[in-house]
Design an enzyme around this catalytic site. Structure first.
Site, PDB file in Angstrom:
ATOM      1  N   LYS A 219       0.859  -1.180   0.000  1.00 21.25           N
ATOM      2  CA  LYS A 219       0.000   0.000   0.000  1.00 21.25           C
ATOM      3  C   LYS A 219       0.891   1.223   0.000  1.00 21.25           C
ATOM      4  O   LYS A 219       1.450   1.602   1.023  1.00 21.25           O
ATOM      5  CB  LYS A 219      -0.886   0.005   1.246  1.00 21.25           C
ATOM      6  CG  LYS A 219      -1.723  -1.268   1.322  1.00 21.25           C
ATOM      7  CD  LYS A 219      -3.133  -1.029   1.811  1.00 21.25           C
ATOM      8  CE  LYS A 219      -3.974  -2.263   1.538  1.00 21.25           C
ATOM      9  NZ  LYS A 219      -4.806  -2.657   2.651  1.00 21.25           N
TER      10      LYS A 219
ATOM     11  N   SER B  38       6.511  -4.377   5.373  1.00 22.93           N
ATOM     12  CA  SER B  38       7.829  -4.778   5.844  1.00 22.93           C
ATOM     13  C   SER B  38       7.785  -5.294   7.278  1.00 22.93           C
ATOM     14  O   SER B  38       8.667  -6.045   7.690  1.00 22.93           O
ATOM     15  CB  SER B  38       8.825  -3.617   5.729  1.00 22.93           C
ATOM     16  OG  SER B  38       8.514  -2.626   6.679  1.00 22.93           O
ATOM     17  N   LEU B  39       6.741  -4.914   8.030  1.00 19.99           N
ATOM     18  CA  LEU B  39       6.619  -5.424   9.392  1.00 19.99           C
ATOM     19  C   LEU B  39       6.662  -6.948   9.390  1.00 19.99           C
ATOM     20  O   LEU B  39       7.409  -7.567  10.154  1.00 19.99           O
ATOM     21  CB  LEU B  39       5.302  -4.925  10.015  1.00 19.99           C
ATOM     22  CG  LEU B  39       4.921  -5.550  11.354  1.00 19.99           C
ATOM     23  CD1 LEU B  39       5.949  -5.240  12.427  1.00 19.99           C
ATOM     24  CD2 LEU B  39       3.544  -5.058  11.803  1.00 19.99           C
ATOM     25  N   ASN B  40       5.841  -7.574   8.514  1.00 18.50           N
ATOM     26  CA  ASN B  40       5.819  -9.040   8.461  1.00 18.50           C
ATOM     27  C   ASN B  40       7.179  -9.602   8.044  1.00 18.50           C
ATOM     28  O   ASN B  40       7.605 -10.655   8.509  1.00 18.50           O
ATOM     29  CB  ASN B  40       4.760  -9.538   7.468  1.00 18.50           C
ATOM     30  CG  ASN B  40       3.364  -9.111   7.849  1.00 18.50           C
ATOM     31  OD1 ASN B  40       2.814  -8.183   7.275  1.00 18.50           O
ATOM     32  ND2 ASN B  40       2.792  -9.762   8.838  1.00 18.50           N
TER      33      ASN B  40
ATOM     34  N   TYR C 131      -3.181  -4.002  24.984  1.00 16.71           N
ATOM     35  CA  TYR C 131      -3.285  -4.867  23.802  1.00 16.71           C
ATOM     36  C   TYR C 131      -2.062  -4.717  22.922  1.00 16.71           C
ATOM     37  O   TYR C 131      -1.481  -5.697  22.458  1.00 16.71           O
ATOM     38  CB  TYR C 131      -4.556  -4.533  23.031  1.00 16.71           C
ATOM     39  CG  TYR C 131      -4.768  -5.385  21.799  1.00 16.71           C
ATOM     40  CD1 TYR C 131      -5.222  -6.698  21.923  1.00 16.71           C
ATOM     41  CD2 TYR C 131      -4.514  -4.881  20.528  1.00 16.71           C
ATOM     42  CE1 TYR C 131      -5.431  -7.485  20.802  1.00 16.71           C
ATOM     43  CE2 TYR C 131      -4.719  -5.673  19.403  1.00 16.71           C
ATOM     44  CZ  TYR C 131      -5.170  -6.970  19.542  1.00 16.71           C
ATOM     45  OH  TYR C 131      -5.368  -7.750  18.438  1.00 16.71           O
ATOM     46  N   TYR C 132      -1.641  -3.479  22.685  1.00 19.55           N
ATOM     47  CA  TYR C 132      -0.455  -3.251  21.866  1.00 19.55           C
ATOM     48  C   TYR C 132       0.837  -3.419  22.666  1.00 19.55           C
ATOM     49  O   TYR C 132       1.870  -3.775  22.112  1.00 19.55           O
ATOM     50  CB  TYR C 132      -0.539  -1.898  21.147  1.00 19.55           C
ATOM     51  CG  TYR C 132      -1.442  -2.011  19.934  1.00 19.55           C
ATOM     52  CD1 TYR C 132      -0.939  -2.487  18.723  1.00 19.55           C
ATOM     53  CD2 TYR C 132      -2.803  -1.741  20.005  1.00 19.55           C
ATOM     54  CE1 TYR C 132      -1.752  -2.664  17.622  1.00 19.55           C
ATOM     55  CE2 TYR C 132      -3.638  -1.915  18.900  1.00 19.55           C
ATOM     56  CZ  TYR C 132      -3.096  -2.373  17.711  1.00 19.55           C
ATOM     57  OH  TYR C 132      -3.913  -2.564  16.628  1.00 19.55           O
ATOM     58  N   GLN C 133       0.772  -3.205  23.967  1.00 18.52           N
ATOM     59  CA  GLN C 133       1.948  -3.465  24.807  1.00 18.52           C
ATOM     60  C   GLN C 133       2.344  -4.938  24.703  1.00 18.52           C
ATOM     61  O   GLN C 133       3.518  -5.275  24.526  1.00 18.52           O
ATOM     62  CB  GLN C 133       1.639  -3.111  26.271  1.00 18.52           C
ATOM     63  CG  GLN C 133       2.688  -3.652  27.262  1.00 18.52           C
ATOM     64  CD  GLN C 133       3.038  -2.689  28.360  1.00 18.52           C
ATOM     65  OE1 GLN C 133       2.462  -1.610  28.482  1.00 18.52           O
ATOM     66  NE2 GLN C 133       4.006  -3.052  29.182  1.00 18.52           N
TER      67      GLN C 133
ATOM     68  N   HIS D 189      -4.321   4.132  17.620  1.00 11.04           N
ATOM     69  CA  HIS D 189      -5.243   3.129  18.146  1.00 11.04           C
ATOM     70  C   HIS D 189      -5.913   3.582  19.443  1.00 11.04           C
ATOM     71  O   HIS D 189      -6.633   2.807  20.071  1.00 11.04           O
ATOM     72  CB  HIS D 189      -4.514   1.798  18.378  1.00 11.04           C
ATOM     73  CG  HIS D 189      -4.105   1.126  17.096  1.00 11.04           C
ATOM     74  ND1 HIS D 189      -5.039   0.676  16.186  1.00 11.04           N
ATOM     75  CD2 HIS D 189      -2.890   0.828  16.574  1.00 11.04           C
ATOM     76  CE1 HIS D 189      -4.402   0.129  15.154  1.00 11.04           C
ATOM     77  NE2 HIS D 189      -3.102   0.218  15.358  1.00 11.04           N
TER      78      HIS D 189
ATOM     79  N   ARG E 132     -14.149  -5.191  15.757  1.00  7.70           N
ATOM     80  CA  ARG E 132     -13.362  -5.945  14.792  1.00  7.70           C
ATOM     81  C   ARG E 132     -13.578  -7.437  14.992  1.00  7.70           C
ATOM     82  O   ARG E 132     -13.642  -7.906  16.125  1.00  7.70           O
ATOM     83  CB  ARG E 132     -11.869  -5.635  15.006  1.00  7.70           C
ATOM     84  CG  ARG E 132     -10.961  -6.319  14.021  1.00  7.70           C
ATOM     85  CD  ARG E 132      -9.499  -5.962  14.265  1.00  7.70           C
ATOM     86  NE  ARG E 132      -8.693  -6.429  13.147  1.00  7.70           N
ATOM     87  CZ  ARG E 132      -7.372  -6.342  13.081  1.00  7.70           C
ATOM     88  NH1 ARG E 132      -6.701  -5.786  14.065  1.00  7.70           N
ATOM     89  NH2 ARG E 132      -6.716  -6.796  12.037  1.00  7.70           N
TER      90      ARG E 132
ATOM     91  N   GLU F 193     -30.997 -22.709  43.786  1.00  5.12           N
ATOM     92  CA  GLU F 193     -32.294 -22.134  44.161  1.00  5.12           C
ATOM     93  C   GLU F 193     -32.253 -21.233  45.385  1.00  5.12           C
ATOM     94  O   GLU F 193     -33.076 -21.353  46.291  1.00  5.12           O
ATOM     95  CB  GLU F 193     -33.351 -23.241  44.345  1.00  5.12           C
ATOM     96  CG  GLU F 193     -33.556 -24.017  43.053  1.00  5.12           C
ATOM     97  CD  GLU F 193     -34.879 -24.781  42.992  1.00  5.12           C
ATOM     98  OE1 GLU F 193     -35.597 -24.794  44.003  1.00  5.12           O
ATOM     99  OE2 GLU F 193     -35.182 -25.332  41.922  1.00  5.12           O
TER     100      GLU F 193
END
Ligand SMILES: [Zn+2]
Ligand SMILES: [Zn+2]
Lengths: 721, 721
Positions: free
Chosen positions: A117, A130-132, A240-242, A395, A420, A652
């Site tokens: 992209k 490039s991250l992957n 989450y990103y940490q 984010h 998501r 009950e």
């Protein structure tokens, strides 16, 4: 100068050393967790290596076949490398070798990936970004290190010239922006290049990885360690990103430690890598990470990044509390550290991990707001997350001063997390849904004040990143954990200040506390009139209200037009009389929760459900009630949230389905906020606090209330009167 | 005549005998589950007996103080009686004695209970209804039996004259309707009186308990065993009430066995008591009972009634599969049978309990329809409940031929169960909510055909009880479990016939099956035109449809006016083209489910959510889609439900989120229904069946399809073509 005598040690010598291998070979011969993990891994691998090697020409974007295949290949090579070292069976080494030879043939022929992209992400060659490619190299360089002893000189040359040198070059000198960037993508890249440098004996690459391409220290791994974490090890984008960011930091640090122990990388910045690992654990409740910002809610401590983090940390510290986490992770790594963990678990050395009440300062200086965790145990583990944290980049959510409540294992007052369905093609290609922006990030999707139905910073990320709340105080004693924070920049001309406490009431003879409350005082001030909404996104079934509801019976209108309001159905509304309003719900954990609020007779309560303007059923239909004060300059929302009772239809019985709060008052007496709680048994308690900016630690506070005089030191006191 | 030589054996001699006590005394001295249970029970009791005895004058109805206190008292007396027998410590016996003496003083003074409901329930004296009084006596007679050896003759006389004789008289000769009634209330009453008869040596009471007050056999315990269960041990009201009904049957049968083994009560009606216990287990999935009719959905196999049932059954049969259930129940009874279970668990004798595919005939002759359970294991345990059962009296739902699907531990296609928050005062006093009638019992709340938006039998219980579906067949082989049933009386002039199958596709080399389907063919026939609705109440998040949705974006209208439709919001509608329509949802268990249906181009699909006309938020906001065929005389709904793939956001992968079904066709070729399933890999399968009434077992079926001829014996065959 750098000493290089470690570098050309025998292989493997990255995150797994030849000493590790010696221990691992012995360990697989005797019963235990390590042997079990090894046998399971080997069985899976033995099936895989019978299949033909497949190194396809890159074609597909994320989720597509060639993308997934190249991901699978690095994992297979890494696993086969380890099994080779343990078994010394050349079949495994040859499998890796054959795959590497194919890559060495393919790689030099590759143009930038066809699905890249342009202008958005740096392209890779094997992958669209490039991250992957960097992640691939972090694993593949280790796989190579593991099979190196099995290769001929010619094979080495072919593989290094065809694959490792070109890819390292591509990721470093050919991609200077990513490589030098102080950002998580940069960490993967510097780790990949640095680790490859150790394996190939290219210490120059290691220097560049550590200090940036120009070796100035303005970029590179050490700068990333300086900038991306707060001094306590909190990562700006949230748990989450940490969790995600942790991996390359830990993997590369471990490789540095192995090859160049004199760098004392785990002592760098007062032990920041270990702090980051521990903080990641602290940012969880009942095994799941607090879902602030763009977070998939089912992500938890059993994620591979933290499995690796815990193993490496245990290898360094022998901290028995980490074994508690490792036990819950239930996954043994086939590494030297994994073996140490496995043996410690076998030997039952586990101690309970200590979850703490703590304010994690945000930003690289720790002074850009804070993420506050309050914990106690009152008939079950309770946690309050209070978020006067910074925006947290792209984010981040527009949720300044929001909060969440957890009790007895469950969410009680919740955050939506990200909108998501990860990797589900039918749901917007598995990417963040459009509703992530239109709903999940918006302020009304959170438990904090919305002014005039617009979001904080007008939902402008840049503005959000440029401003942050200020932590006024955080303190705790046996009965109270309390924090206060403010922000004046979320809305023009409106100042928001919130003080939250998690308290447990003192008992006779120091018996275990039975009653606990969250105290919430949200003070809004402005010179102009506004509408102030304070939502509570509650989890559970509405049981009762002590005021009459005007419920929509045959027609549900939408609550608003924009900024998230367009996604809310208006289910019911009410205008409670002045005094105490109470709303009780029942959570799936079988406990009741009552929100008791002080009403002025002119505040309305709206009951909403998510789901409007949702043509493809992308949103979860969750419920909230919203305290709405219209047409006001200043307003203070005061609430208590109280867990109580038990609903047990299986056995009950139903206990204490009704709140024990009978009265609630709030007064501001000079600089002191005084909250009086009266229970149904007529017992009374006063929680007094001083949330002024900059008071001294030993500040003495005095106030008169109902004809008596009270005094306390510091920030707050809970009086049992 | 009856032999009475057992009756005056030494006490205790009801469900616990003096031999049991000898073993129990030994068992508490050695480590194990029984000792643990005993120590926990004793510790609780030791706190309680320090408190003053409280035998209040009856005043409150269900849930009120005196009601709950008298319930607590019988439990305390029973527990203290057991601990007395084990410890031989007279403090425990004295505690029971003192309480009984207070009851003996109080009971003769009592009028019928002030909160009795005249004309509705038979009143008690201690409780508002005699049912509770009978339960009280079942436990208290046992408590008395347990402490009898400790009492003086004078104490015995006082207690028996003041309490046991009057209460036995009150429940028998003074309440002949209840006592003689062939109904669960009658079972508790006869059990209570019969057990008291054994303790007091009044064999005449036992005779009346067994054969009715007049000893004719037209009423009484044996008649209840004859009438209330089907020959396979299925109880007409469904699992929730079967579980409840079980208790007095098992407790009294055990007491009969102890005192009069010559009656061979556990062999009565071909072992009906043991069959009833086993059937109760079979009526569960993942520990919870199938929630048909008025059922609280969280009730499961750990309920005390089934803990007792399993212990008694194990004591009689030593069936190691029962230990599997006992283990999951995780509760050890302090009885002789409880000890046997505990020791067997300690000795790891457990074998897996075998859940089976079975059609439980309904009604006392087993011919009034059936409740059909289909099970298989394809990547997880699957169960289909298909319900061509009888109405099941006042707690029955108008849900003829409905079905439910369970997979991987969760509900996939669900039944609402009862609308009730048991004992939660704020929710309609904890009783069945008004919405139980207006929603939960209505046909549209189920997964079966609704004609013209009215419920089966016009929701008339009497009419429902007078009519039942007919089971056409039930059969199974390795790949298919299949059943068909019909009913012509649910609607005037409309015949409903449904055939359901749970299938798994054959694999090469007999590998474990990977693909499974539920096949659903619902055939509706009428001479007049009607609207036919077939809802699927699905559990999970809607992922995708292969047709366009017209979703309500800013306004939710109500779907209908009455018969449950007034509670449904209309969220979206669609009119798929002729061919295959597919709807995919994602369950919390992480699996996807696709419903593939044959569309004729003139059938619409409605997406609904429960919640309209619900002023007090009493209903759960669950989702359904409804296939609607309007203006038709005959119509056949044909669907496949297919579990597939996995959503694992924690490990960040998603597999097979898309259905493997590519085409589906249905033809009726003479008497044979032919369903062709074509997969996306072009593999084709034919499921052919003959659902005519009354065909012979060895009936040979032949049909031509696409130019080929096919043949099968019996009811069905799955062809791999
Ligand atoms: Zn959020
Ligand atoms: Zn039902």
């Amino acid at each position: 100068g750098l000493s290089s005598h470690h570098v050309f040690a025998q292989h493997p010598n990255l995150d797994i050393t030849s000493d590790d291998v010696t221990s691992m070979r012995a360990a697989v011969e005797s019963n235990g967790l390590f042997q079990q993990a090894y046998l399971a891994q080997k069985a899976m691998l033995d099936e895989q290596i019978l299949l033909p090697v497949d190194v396809p020409v890159p074609k597909d974007g994320g989720g597509g076949y060639t993308h997934e295949r190249h991901k699978k290949n690095y994992q297979l090579m890494y696993d086969a490398g380890i099994v080779y070292q343990i078994t010394q069976d050349k079949r495994y080494a040859n499998y890796v070798r054959d795959m590497l030879l194919e890559y060495a043939q393919l790689y030099p022929t590759l143009p930038p990936h066809p699905k890249r992209k342009i202008g958005k992400q740096n392209p890779g060659k094997l992958f669209w970004q490039s991250l992957n490619e960097a992640v691939w190299l972090v694993y593949t360089s280790q796989a190579y290190d593991l099979i190196l002893p099995s290769l001929s000189a010619g094979e080495k040359t072919t593989i290094e010239e065809g694959l490792f040198r070109p890819i390292a070059k591509f990721l470093s000198v050919d991609s200077p922006e990513t490589f030098n960037k102080v950002h998580n993508h940069g960490t993967w890249t510097t780790a990949a290049v640095g680790m490859t440098g150790y394996v190939l004996g290219e210490l120059e690459w290691v220097e560049q990885a550590l200090y940036g391409l120009d070796k100035s220290g303005k970029g590179g791994f050490l700068k990333q360690l300086d900038e991306l974490f707060s001094p306590q090890g909190y990562y700006n984008e949230g748990p989450y990103y940490q969790r995600y960011a942790l991996m390359p930091f830990v993997v590369f640090a471990k490789a540095i430690q192995t090859n160049q122990p004199e760098r004392k990388i785990f002592e760098y910045r007062d032990g920041i890598v270990l702090k980051a690992i521990d903080t990641t654990i602290q940012l969880s409740y009942n095994k799941l990470f607090f879902p602030i910002n763009d977070a998939i809610k089912s992500k938890g401590i059993d994620t591979i990044e933290l499995v690796n983090g815990v193993a490496v940390a245990y290898g360094l510290t022998n901290d028995a509390g980490l074994l508690d986490i490792a036990k819950q992770q239930n996954q043994i790594l086939l590494t030297g550290d994994g073996l140490k963990v496995a043996q410690a678990l076998d030997n039952k050395l586990t101690q309970p991990y200590q979850f703490k009440s703590v304010a994690f300062g945000d930003g690289n200086d720790g002074k850009q707001g804070a993420l506050v965790i309050m914990r106690q145990n009152v008939n079950g583990e309770q946690a309050v997350l209070f978020k006067p944290a910074a925006q947290g980049l792209g984010h981040g959510h527009f949720d300044k001063l929001t909060w969440q409540l957890y009790d007895r294992g469950e969410e009680i007052v919740s955050d939506y997390g990200a909108a998501r369905f990860l990797n589900v093609e039918a749901k917007f290609g598995g990417r963040y849904l459009p509703e992530n922006k239109s709903w999940a990030k918006q302020t009304v999707a959170h438990n904090t004040v919305v002014v005039d139905e617009t979001s904080h910073f007008n939902a402008n990320v840049k503005k959000g990143n440029a401003n942050h709340p200020e932590l006024l105080f955080f303190d705790k004693n046996d009965h109270v954990v309390m924090s206060s924070a403010k922000i004046d920049t979320a809305y023009k001309g409106v100042s928001l200040k919130r003080t939250m406490a998690l308290i447990n009431l003192p008992t006779k003879n120091n018996e275990a506390p039975e009653l606990s409350f969250v105290v919430d005082v949200f003070d809004v001030q402005s010179k102009n009139k506004h509408q102030y909404d304070l939502p509570v996104h509650y989890k559970g079934h509405l049981i009762s209200t002590n005021f009459e509801l005007d419920t929509q019976l045959t027609n549900l209108p939408v609550l608003g037009k924009d900024n998230g309001y367009q996604h809310l159905w208006l289910k019911a509304q009410a205008k409670p009389k002045a005094g105490l309003s109470q709303i009780t719900w029942l959570n799936d954990n079988g406990r009741f929760y009552t929100s008791s609020s002080i009403m002025d007779g002119d505040t309305s309560i709206i009951f909403s459900q998510i789901g409007a303007n949702d043509p493809l059923f992308n949103l979860r239909n969750e419920n909230a009630f919203i305290n709405r004060k219209a047409n006001a300059k200043n307003h203070t929302f005061v609430s208590l949230i109280e867990p109580h009772g038990e609903y047990n239809p299986s056995k009950e019985f139903t206990l204490e389905a009704v709140s024990k709060v009978n009265k609630l008052s709030h007064q501001k007496i000079e600089n002191i906020d005084v909250i009086e709680i009266t229970l149904t048994n007529n017992k009374r308690y006063i929680l007094a606090y001083n949330a002024q900016q900059n008071i001294k630690d030993k500040h003495v506070n005095r106030f008169s209330f109902n004809g008596s005089t009270y005094q306390f030191d510091g920030r707050f006191k809970l009086f049992d009167i």
